[in-house]
Design an enzyme around this catalytic site. Structure first.
Site, PDB file in Angstrom:
ATOM      1  N   CYS A  50     -27.789  16.405 -57.840  1.00 36.50           N
ATOM      2  CA  CYS A  50     -26.600  15.672 -57.380  1.00 36.50           C
ATOM      3  C   CYS A  50     -25.511  15.642 -58.449  1.00 36.50           C
ATOM      4  O   CYS A  50     -25.689  15.039 -59.509  1.00 36.50           O
ATOM      5  CB  CYS A  50     -27.025  14.259 -56.971  1.00 36.50           C
ATOM      6  SG  CYS A  50     -25.679  13.086 -56.787  1.00 36.50           S
ATOM      7  N   CYS A  53     -24.179  12.222 -59.439  1.00 38.58           N
ATOM      8  CA  CYS A  53     -25.207  11.517 -60.222  1.00 38.58           C
ATOM      9  C   CYS A  53     -25.110  11.909 -61.686  1.00 38.58           C
ATOM     10  O   CYS A  53     -25.184  11.052 -62.576  1.00 38.58           O
ATOM     11  CB  CYS A  53     -26.606  11.851 -59.706  1.00 38.58           C
ATOM     12  SG  CYS A  53     -26.904  11.388 -57.988  1.00 38.58           S
TER      13      CYS A  53
END
Length: 255
Positions: A50, A53
């Site tokens: 991600c 993230c």
């Protein structure tokens, strides 16, 4: 030492203040230990693939330094899928703010300022305690007055030596991966200075599992108060004031 540990900073010189869990069992133990504490916990549900993230990783590291009295936890949704589902995570990153084991708020997405505002909002009740703890950390220049045991044999020898004395002993059952335990470390050091006639002992539940089982420790931290080798009371969780009151209560007959 098990499957949960602190992550490591990029410079590899000190452990990250962010706790990382790699098994549902370890996570549940930590969550149960947090249910008796008003300390704010921020859970970062993330994934290695991600992009947002990864963008938030250094932000969270910085927040963990700024908000030293907040427990930051990182959980990989692919590694602990059942935990992510249980917490209703549908997008990454999701930051869940928790107090006493319950969700108080959440931030979805790489929203640095929103997350910071949320943390500040839920820390208002802890400002007084946070200030006190910062003072303790800043002045902690002497060696710890807390005894540590690393073998069951040495612990049993010490325990046997206390059976003929009325001196109060406080056993801190803790774990290095436990956020509330780390929160209580400076508190216990301060108590060891204030209550000079009390014996303070620290036992790592992973290092001395059999001792923890013998004393029926089910959540961390657990503080067991002992006199003449027998338990007289206990405090479960990072409950600073409750522990202080118990110590004062059982010290009355020693004054």
């Amino acid at each position: 030492m098990g499957s949960s540990q602190s992550t490591t900073n990029a410079n590899d010189t000190e452990p990250s203040p962010i706790l990382s869990f790699h098994s549902a069992a370890r996570w549940k133990i930590h969550l149960n230990s947090a249910k008796n504490s008003t300390q704010l916990m921020v859970i970062d549900f993330t994934a290695s693939w991600c992009g947002p993230c990864r963008f938030m990783e250094p932000v969270l590291e910085e927040f963990a330094k700024i908000f030293a009295d907040v427990v930051f936890v990182k959980i990989d949704v692919d590694e602990l899928m059942e935990v992510a589902q249980e917490w209703g995570v549908e997008a990454m990153p999701t930051f869940v703010l928790v107090k006493k084991g319950e969700v108080v708020d959440r931030v979805v997405g790489a929203k640095k300022e929103d997350l910071k505002k949320m943390i500040e909002k839920y820390m208002k009740d802890e400002k007084k305690m946070g200030s006190c703890l910062s003072s303790m950390r800043g002045n902690d220049t002497e060696s710890s007055r807390i005894l540590s045991f690393h073998s069951a044999a040495s612990w049993n020898t010490h325990l046997n030596s206390t059976k003929n004395t009325t001196q109060l002993m406080v056993i801190d059952f803790s774990a290095s991966w436990c956020g509330p335990c780390r929160f209580m470390e400076p508190v216990l050091k301060e108590f060891a200075k204030i209550f000079a006639n009390v014996v303070f002992v620290k036992i790592d539940v992973d290092e001395l599992k059999e001792v923890a089982q013998e004393w029926r420790v089910e959540a961390m931290p657990t503080f067991v108060l002992v006199k003449k080798g027998k338990e007289v009371d206990r405090v479960v969780g990072a409950q600073q004031e409750d522990l202080k009151k118990k110590i004062e209560e059982y010290m009355i007959d020693e004054k």
